[in-house]
Scaffold this motif. Structure first.
Motif, short mmCIF file in Angstrom:
data_model
loop_
_atom_site.label_atom_id
_atom_site.label_comp_id
_atom_site.label_asym_id
_atom_site.label_seq_id
_atom_site.Cartn_x
_atom_site.Cartn_y
_atom_site.Cartn_z
N ALA A 250 41.60 54.11 46.02
CA ALA A 250 41.56 53.97 47.20
C ALA A 250 42.55 52.96 47.98
CB ALA A 250 39.94 53.32 47.70
N PRO A 251 43.63 53.51 48.31
CA PRO A 251 44.79 52.76 48.54
C PRO A 251 44.84 51.71 49.84
CG PRO A 251 45.27 54.70 49.24
CD PRO A 251 44.10 54.89 48.83
N ARG A 252 45.59 50.75 49.68
CA ARG A 252 45.85 49.89 50.96
C ARG A 252 47.47 49.84 51.17
NH1 ARG A 252 42.10 46.10 52.39
NH2 ARG A 252 44.09 44.46 52.81
N ILE A 253 47.94 49.57 52.40
CA ILE A 253 49.19 49.68 52.72
C ILE A 253 49.61 48.57 53.75
CG2 ILE A 253 48.63 51.39 54.77
CD1 ILE A 253 51.72 52.53 53.91
N ALA A 254 50.93 47.99 53.53
CA ALA A 254 51.21 46.90 54.42
C ALA A 254 52.90 47.55 54.85
CB ALA A 254 51.52 45.57 53.62
N VAL A 255 53.16 47.26 55.92
CA VAL A 255 54.39 47.77 56.62
C VAL A 255 55.15 46.87 57.11
CG1 VAL A 255 55.42 49.65 57.87
CG2 VAL A 255 53.20 50.02 56.94
N THR B 108 65.79 48.29 58.26
CA THR B 108 65.15 48.33 56.79
C THR B 108 63.61 48.40 56.99
OG1 THR B 108 67.24 47.23 55.88
CG2 THR B 108 65.30 47.69 54.38
N VAL B 109 63.29 49.58 56.51
CA VAL B 109 61.60 49.75 56.47
C VAL B 109 61.23 49.58 55.05
CG1 VAL B 109 59.72 51.31 57.01
CG2 VAL B 109 61.52 51.23 58.33
N ARG B 110 60.18 48.62 54.95
CA ARG B 110 59.51 48.54 53.50
C ARG B 110 58.15 48.80 53.55
NH1 ARG B 110 63.30 44.18 54.45
NH2 ARG B 110 64.88 43.98 52.58
N ASP C 235 62.67 45.38 59.57
CA ASP C 235 63.73 44.41 59.82
C ASP C 235 64.87 45.05 60.40
OD1 ASP C 235 62.19 41.84 58.88
OD2 ASP C 235 62.32 42.82 57.29
N GLY C 236 65.38 44.49 61.58
CA GLY C 236 66.62 44.79 62.18
C GLY C 236 67.92 43.96 62.07
N VAL C 237 68.82 44.19 62.75
CA VAL C 237 70.12 43.20 62.67
C VAL C 237 69.73 41.89 63.21
CG1 VAL C 237 72.23 43.22 63.32
CG2 VAL C 237 71.55 45.27 62.83
N PHE C 238 68.76 41.88 64.32
CA PHE C 238 68.54 40.89 65.08
C PHE C 238 67.25 40.27 64.71
CE2 PHE C 238 71.48 43.36 67.77
CZ PHE C 238 72.49 42.53 67.67
N GLY C 239 66.55 40.54 63.51
CA GLY C 239 65.26 39.87 63.17
C GLY C 239 64.26 41.15 63.00
N ALA C 240 62.86 40.67 62.92
CA ALA C 240 61.75 41.67 62.56
C ALA C 240 61.64 42.47 63.71
CB ALA C 240 60.45 40.52 62.33
N LEU C 241 61.20 43.64 63.37
CA LEU C 241 60.90 44.78 64.43
C LEU C 241 59.47 45.31 64.26
CD1 LEU C 241 64.05 46.92 63.69
CD2 LEU C 241 63.51 45.35 65.80
N LEU C 242 58.95 45.16 63.11
CA LEU C 242 57.38 45.85 62.69
C LEU C 242 56.83 44.72 61.61
CD1 LEU C 242 55.26 47.78 63.46
CD2 LEU C 242 56.12 49.25 61.74
N ARG C 243 55.55 44.42 61.91
CA ARG C 243 54.74 43.58 61.10
C ARG C 243 53.54 44.20 60.78
NH1 ARG C 243 59.09 42.51 59.63
NH2 ARG C 243 60.07 40.11 58.85
N ARG C 244 53.06 44.66 59.91
CA ARG C 244 51.52 45.10 59.74
C ARG C 244 51.18 44.76 58.60
NH1 ARG C 244 52.19 51.45 62.19
NH2 ARG C 244 52.55 50.64 64.21
N GLU C 245 49.82 43.86 58.38
CA GLU C 245 49.24 43.30 57.23
C GLU C 245 48.66 44.62 56.40
OE1 GLU C 245 50.03 40.50 56.01
OE2 GLU C 245 51.03 39.95 58.11
N ALA C 246 48.35 44.01 55.29
CA ALA C 246 47.63 45.30 54.13
C ALA C 246 46.35 45.67 54.81
CB ALA C 246 47.77 44.73 52.82
N ARG C 247 46.20 47.00 54.89
CA ARG C 247 44.99 47.30 55.28
C ARG C 247 44.41 48.80 54.45
NH1 ARG C 247 48.61 50.27 58.69
NH2 ARG C 247 47.92 52.46 59.01
#
Length: 342
Positions: A201-206, A249-251, A209-221
């Motif tokens: 049963a997986p959990r994912i965090a997303v 850059t998407v991680r 980051d762009g040239v000028f800073g953070a674009l997306l932050r999602r904690e593990a769920r």
């Protein structure tokens, strides 16, 4: 005055009309003939003799090479007999019941192929419960870990899958990877691969980051899926607030019980192609118009090279710094000199 015979005739006619009017109602009150699947039958794991301790699914466990046994109960509360057919099937999710059934019969490759019911068809009388034994023969070379399956019960157009959670004894390996990450439109696409032998049963965090800073932050769920051993599952993560112009850059990082984890990255470039294309076309059009206008002006002002005036030879051209009087005086001297010589 009406005669007794007329009264009797009218009375008989009224009774006949009432009987005809009530006939359809009486027919509607009678239950229609039963057919397979019409009754509200149920199928679930058998309970103890007292009827208590109901189970939502079968749980069987044993080492490779063993034979495991249990019983399935089919209950018919209706007024007519119901005939059901039984078969084993593989499943993607041991907790999803019939919705996770993948293949049955000859198409099964795991638990569905190892499962055998005592009978493949049974008729359950009205208001009766029938218990059907079944066995699961675990092959000697079975991989340790979870092997979800189901017993599929069919009657008419209705089908019910009763989950079977089979765990084969031995060392359990939890391994999970995330692959093929890409960004398209307003979504992040990726693939989860279970490389172990346990259902995860997986959990994912997303994060992005762009040239000028953070674009997306999602904690593990937790994700609403369960990944069986060897399964590749293609999923999508929505990203509605994508930037209009940036390089990101998407991680993605996934985890699961037992120490399973995986991480992957992807690059995405966001360019507003429609406005950019329109601007480039406008600049090219302006440059072309300017070049055309400049060339036409030059062609009008420029004198062609090597052109001579009509009626005059090159020897008749006036030399710079000499007047017409000088030219006449020079001609007289030439004539005087010619007379002296003669």
């Amino acid at each position: 005055m009406p005669s007794p015979t007329g009264h009797a005739a009218r009375l008989a006619l009224a009774v006949l009309l009432c009987a005809l009017a009530m006939t359809p109602v009486a027919g509607a009150a009678t239950p229609p003939p039963s057919h397979p699947g019409a009754a509200s039958w149920t199928a679930r794991p058998a309970v103890s003799g007292s009827g208590t301790g109901g189970r939502p699914y079968f749980y069987l466990e044993g080492p490779p090479g063993t034979v495991l046994q249990d019983r399935l109960s089919v209950t018919n509360p209706g007024p007519s007999p119901v005939t059901v057919r039984l078969s084993g099937a593989d499943a993607d999710d041991a907790k999803s019941g019939g919705s996770g059934v993948r293949a049955g019969g000859e198409g099964a490759t795991g638990t569905g192929r190892w499962l055998r019911t005592a009978v493949t068809e049974v008729t359950v009388p009205a208001r009766t419960r029938a218990d059907v034994p079944f066995t699961v023969t675990v092959p000697a070379g079975a991989t340790p870990g979870d092997h979800p399956g189901a017993i599929v019960v069919r009657a008419g157009d209705r089908s019910v899958g009763v989950p079977v959670r089979l765990r084969v004894g031995g060392p359990t390996l939890a391994a999970l990877t995330v692959e093929d990450v890409s960004v398209s439109g307003r979504a992040i696409h990726y693939t989860l691969v279970n490389r172990g032998n346990a259902v995860l049963a997986p959990r994912i965090a997303v994060r992005a980051d762009g040239v000028f800073g953070a674009l997306l932050r999602r904690e593990a769920r937790s994700l609403p899926v369960r990944v069986r051993p060897g399964q590749r599952l293609r999923l999508t993560e929505p990203w509605r607030d994508v930037p209009a112009l940036d390089s990101a850059t998407v991680r993605l990082r996934v985890t699961a019980a037992g120490g399973a984890h995986g991480e992957a990255t992807a690059r995405a470039v966001f360019v507003p192609w429609a406005p950019l294309t329109a601007g480039v076309l406008l600049v090219l059009a302006a440059a072309g118009a300017g070049t055309y206008t400049y060339r036409r002006g030059r062609s009008r002002d420029r004198q062609p090279d090597g052109e001579q005036r009509p009626g005059r030879s090159p020897d008749d051209e006036e030399r710079p710094g000499r007047s017409s009087g000088d030219q006449q005086h020079s001609g007289s001297r030439h004539l005087a000199k010619a007379g002296a010589e003669s």
